[in-house]
Design a protein around this motif. Structure first.
Motif, PDB file in Angstrom:
ATOM      1  N   LYS B  53      54.872  -1.674  -7.323  1.00 44.43           N
ATOM      2  CA  LYS B  53      53.723  -2.576  -7.285  1.00 44.43           C
ATOM      3  C   LYS B  53      52.508  -1.718  -7.032  1.00 44.43           C
ATOM      4  CE  LYS B  53      54.824  -7.033  -5.184  1.00 44.43           C
ATOM      5  NZ  LYS B  53      54.917  -7.698  -3.879  1.00 44.43           N
ATOM      6  N   ILE B  54      51.489  -1.825  -7.885  1.00 47.51           N
ATOM      7  CA  ILE B  54      50.259  -1.075  -7.599  1.00 47.51           C
ATOM      8  C   ILE B  54      49.248  -2.070  -7.033  1.00 47.51           C
ATOM      9  CG2 ILE B  54      48.411   0.345  -8.561  1.00 47.51           C
ATOM     10  CD1 ILE B  54      50.457   1.235 -10.696  1.00 47.51           C
ATOM     11  N   LEU B  55      48.796  -1.794  -5.819  1.00 47.52           N
ATOM     12  CA  LEU B  55      47.912  -2.731  -5.129  1.00 47.52           C
ATOM     13  C   LEU B  55      46.505  -2.150  -5.000  1.00 47.52           C
ATOM     14  CD1 LEU B  55      50.259  -3.505  -2.094  1.00 47.52           C
ATOM     15  CD2 LEU B  55      49.923  -4.971  -4.064  1.00 47.52           C
ATOM     16  N   LYS B  56      45.514  -3.028  -5.079  1.00 47.47           N
ATOM     17  CA  LYS B  56      44.142  -2.631  -4.732  1.00 47.47           C
ATOM     18  C   LYS B  56      43.572  -3.742  -3.875  1.00 47.47           C
ATOM     19  CE  LYS B  56      39.694  -1.181  -6.422  1.00 47.47           C
ATOM     20  NZ  LYS B  56      38.765  -1.078  -7.519  1.00 47.47           N
ATOM     21  N   ASP B  57      43.090  -3.362  -2.700  1.00 50.33           N
ATOM     22  CA  ASP B  57      42.581  -4.350  -1.746  1.00 50.33           C
ATOM     23  C   ASP B  57      43.585  -5.492  -1.572  1.00 50.33           C
ATOM     24  OD1 ASP B  57      40.270  -2.857  -1.536  1.00 50.33           O
ATOM     25  OD2 ASP B  57      39.298  -3.930  -3.181  1.00 50.33           O
ATOM     26  N   ASN B  58      44.829  -5.127  -1.412  1.00 49.34           N
ATOM     27  CA  ASN B  58      45.923  -6.082  -1.214  1.00 49.34           C
ATOM     28  C   ASN B  58      46.164  -7.011  -2.414  1.00 49.34           C
ATOM     29  OD1 ASN B  58      46.707  -5.153   1.297  1.00 49.34           O
ATOM     30  ND2 ASN B  58      45.091  -6.344   2.301  1.00 49.34           N
ATOM     31  N   LYS B  59      45.571  -6.703  -3.552  1.00 45.82           N
ATOM     32  CA  LYS B  59      45.837  -7.505  -4.753  1.00 45.82           C
ATOM     33  C   LYS B  59      46.672  -6.660  -5.726  1.00 45.82           C
ATOM     34  CE  LYS B  59      41.899 -10.583  -4.656  1.00 45.82           C
ATOM     35  NZ  LYS B  59      40.570 -10.874  -5.202  1.00 45.82           N
ATOM     36  N   VAL B  60      47.592  -7.313  -6.405  1.00 45.39           N
ATOM     37  CA  VAL B  60      48.471  -6.573  -7.311  1.00 45.39           C
ATOM     38  C   VAL B  60      47.736  -6.241  -8.608  1.00 45.39           C
ATOM     39  CG1 VAL B  60      50.625  -6.652  -8.620  1.00 45.39           C
ATOM     40  CG2 VAL B  60      50.515  -7.682  -6.366  1.00 45.39           C
ATOM     41  N   LEU B  61      47.673  -4.937  -8.933  1.00 46.38           N
ATOM     42  CA  LEU B  61      47.072  -4.508 -10.201  1.00 46.38           C
ATOM     43  C   LEU B  61      48.121  -4.506 -11.300  1.00 46.38           C
ATOM     44  CD1 LEU B  61      44.797  -1.423  -9.501  1.00 46.38           C
ATOM     45  CD2 LEU B  61      44.096  -3.741 -10.029  1.00 46.38           C
ATOM     46  N   GLU B  62      49.262  -3.960 -10.961  1.00 47.34           N
ATOM     47  CA  GLU B  62      50.350  -3.881 -11.938  1.00 47.34           C
ATOM     48  C   GLU B  62      51.693  -3.972 -11.222  1.00 47.34           C
ATOM     49  OE1 GLU B  62      50.201  -1.362 -15.649  1.00 47.34           O
ATOM     50  OE2 GLU B  62      51.857  -0.389 -14.607  1.00 47.34           O
ATOM     51  N   CYS B  63      52.637  -4.562 -11.907  1.00 47.80           N
ATOM     52  CA  CYS B  63      53.959  -4.727 -11.313  1.00 47.80           C
ATOM     53  C   CYS B  63      54.991  -4.285 -12.350  1.00 47.80           C
ATOM     54  CB  CYS B  63      54.154  -6.211 -11.002  1.00 47.80           C
ATOM     55  SG  CYS B  63      55.473  -6.522  -9.863  1.00 47.80           S
ATOM     56  N   SER B  64      56.008  -3.598 -11.912  1.00 45.61           N
ATOM     57  CA  SER B  64      57.028  -3.193 -12.874  1.00 45.61           C
ATOM     58  C   SER B  64      58.422  -3.529 -12.360  1.00 45.61           C
ATOM     59  CB  SER B  64      56.929  -1.702 -13.197  1.00 45.61           C
ATOM     60  OG  SER B  64      57.194  -0.948 -12.050  1.00 45.61           O
ATOM     61  N   MET B  65      59.291  -3.764 -13.313  1.00 45.00           N
ATOM     62  CA  MET B  65      60.640  -4.195 -12.962  1.00 45.00           C
ATOM     63  C   MET B  65      61.637  -3.531 -13.915  1.00 45.00           C
ATOM     64  SD  MET B  65      61.966  -8.121 -12.841  1.00 45.00           S
ATOM     65  CE  MET B  65      62.024  -8.507 -14.558  1.00 45.00           C
TER      66      MET B  65
END
Lengths: 250, 95
Positions: B53-65
Motif C-alpha cells: 500500500k503506498i500512502l500519502k498523508d494517510n491516504k492510499v495512493l496505490e494498492c497492489s495485490m
C-alpha cells in the motif's frame, strides 16, 4: 534387474484365478506442485475390475441400488468437493477416467495404457506384505513403486498398474507425487463405474487438449471478469503438474 | 565567492528539508502482508494477499495485490498481480 514387457491381458488371465476376493485399499495421496495437498485415494478391486477414486477429505462416494434394480453413483460432500475416478475392466481391456477440469467433469473411455516397468531386486515389508521395487516412466515422471505378489492383482493407485501384484506404494523421483497404502479390507459391494450426472463424454485427444490448455483458458476467463479500475498482470505457470502428454498416445 | 557558497548551502538545506517532508508524508508498506485470504472457489484454490500500500498523508495512493490460483491438485495455474489507484476497496472486494 529384469525388464518386463508382458502383456497386461496375459498377466490378468494368469492371476485372475487366484484373486476371487473383493478388496478396498485406502491410500494417502500426496501432491506437491506448489501447494502441498493431501487427499484420500480409495481403490476397489476384484479379479477383473478396479476402481480408484481420489477424493477430497470432505467427499465420499457410494453405489446405491435404485427402484429399478440398478446401481447409481452417489457422491456426498460436506463442503464443495470433487472426486476423480479411474475405472479399469481388465477383461474388456478398457480404461475409463472421470476427471474434473476447472469445474467441468469429463469422461474418457479408451484402451489400457502400457507402462514398461523394470523390476528391481530390492525388497521391503509394507505392513505384513513382502514388497518388491519396480520403476517405470509414465507421462513425464519416473515412478518407484512397491508391489506385492501376495495380492496377485495387476492393479494399483491412479493410472499406475501392470505389475504382477498390487502396488501398495508409489513415489515419483521428484517426490511430488506419492501414494501410500494406509489400510486394506475385504468388501462385498460390486465394482462398477457410473459417471456423475452432468459429466461430458469426450475423446482422449480432446481430454489431452483440455489438460494442456486449461491454464490459458482459466487466465482468459479471469481477465474477462476484471473490474475496470483494476490493472492486472499475469504469469501462467509452466509447472508440468501431475502428468505430461507426449505424442506416443499412451 | 563566500556569498555564493552560503547561497548554495542554504539552497541545499531547503531542498533537503522539502524532500524529507515529502518522504515523511509518503510511506510504503513494502512486502508487508496486510490482508490474506485462502479460499476454495468451486474447484480452484485461491490464495490472495494484499502486498503493498503506498500512502500519502494517510491516504492510499496505490494498492497492489497478488493472487495465486491453484487447481484441485495444488498445481499452480497462474500468479496474477493487480493494482489500483486511490484505494484498496476494489481489490479487497475481490478477496
Amino acid at each position: 534387474m529384469k525388464k518386463i514387457k508382458t502383456s497386461i491381458l496375459f498377466i490378468f488371465i494368469f492371476f485372475s484365478a487366484f484373486s476371487q476376493t473383493k478388496l478396498e485399499i485406502h491410500y494417502n495421496v500426496y501432491f506437491n506442485f506448489g501447494l502441498p495437498i493431501e487427499k484420500l485415494g480409495v481403490l476397489k478391486i476384484t479379479e477383473n475390475k478396479s476402481l480408484f477414486e481420489i477424493q477430497t477429505k470432505n467427499a465420499n462416494s457410494s453405489l446405491k441400488l435404485n427402484e429399478n434394480g440398478e446401481y447409481t453413483k452417489v457422491v456426498s460432500f460436506t463442503e464443495k468437493g470433487f472426486i476423480d475416478s479411474y475405472f479399469i475392466d481388465f477383461e474388456k481391456q478398457i480404461f475409463v477416467l472421470e476427471e474434473n477440469i476447472l469445474g467441468e467433469t469429463y469422461v474418457v473411455t479408451r484402451g489400457l495404457h502400457n507402462i514398461d516397468w523394470i523390476v528391481m531386486e530390492k525388497t521391503k515389508k509394507i505392513g505384513s506384505f513382502d514388497c518388491q521395487l519396480a520403476t517405470g516412466e509414465f507421462r513425464g515422471r519416473i515412478y518407484n513403486v512397491w508391489f506385492t505378489t501376495k495380492i496377485p492383482i495387476i492393479s494399483g493407485p491412479w493410472k499406475l498398474y501392470g505389475l504382477p501384484g498390487l502396488i501398495l506404494e508409489a513415489t515419483d523421483s521428484l517426490n511430488q507425487v506419492q501414494f501410500v497404502m494406509e489400510s486394506i479390507k475385504t468388501i462385498d459391494d460390486p465394482i462398477n463405474f457410473k459417471s456423475l450426472k452432468g459429466s461430458k463424454e469426450i475423446t482422449f485427444e480432446e481430454y489431452v487438449y483440455k489438460k494442456e490448455n486449461y491454464k490459458k483458458e482459466f487466465s482468459k476467463k479471469v481477465d474477462s471478469k476484471l473490474p475496470r479500475e483494476i490493472r492486472g498482470e499475469s504469469v501462467i505457470s509452466k509447472s508440468k503438474g501431475l502428468e505430461v502428454f507426449d505424442n506416443t498416445n499412451n | 565567492m563566500k556569498n555564493t557558497f552560503l547561497t548554495f548551502v542554504l539552497l541545499l538545506t531547503v531542498s533537503f528539508a522539502f524532500a524529507t517532508n515529502e518522504l515523511e508524508n509518503i510511506s510504503t508498506l513494502s512486502n508487508y502482508s496486510l490482508e490474506k485470504n485462502d479460499k476454495t472457489d468451486g474447484n480452484i484454490i485461491v490464495k490472495t494477499e494484499i502486498l503493498d500500500k503506498i500512502l500519502k498523508d494517510n491516504k492510499v495512493l496505490e494498492c497492489s495485490m497478488v493472487i495465486n490460483y491453484y487447481d484441485v491438485h495444488g498445481d499452480l495455474i497462474s500468479t496474477r498481480h493487480y493494482y489500483t489507484s486511490g484505494s484498496c476497496e476494489s481489490l479487497l472486494a475481490m478477496m
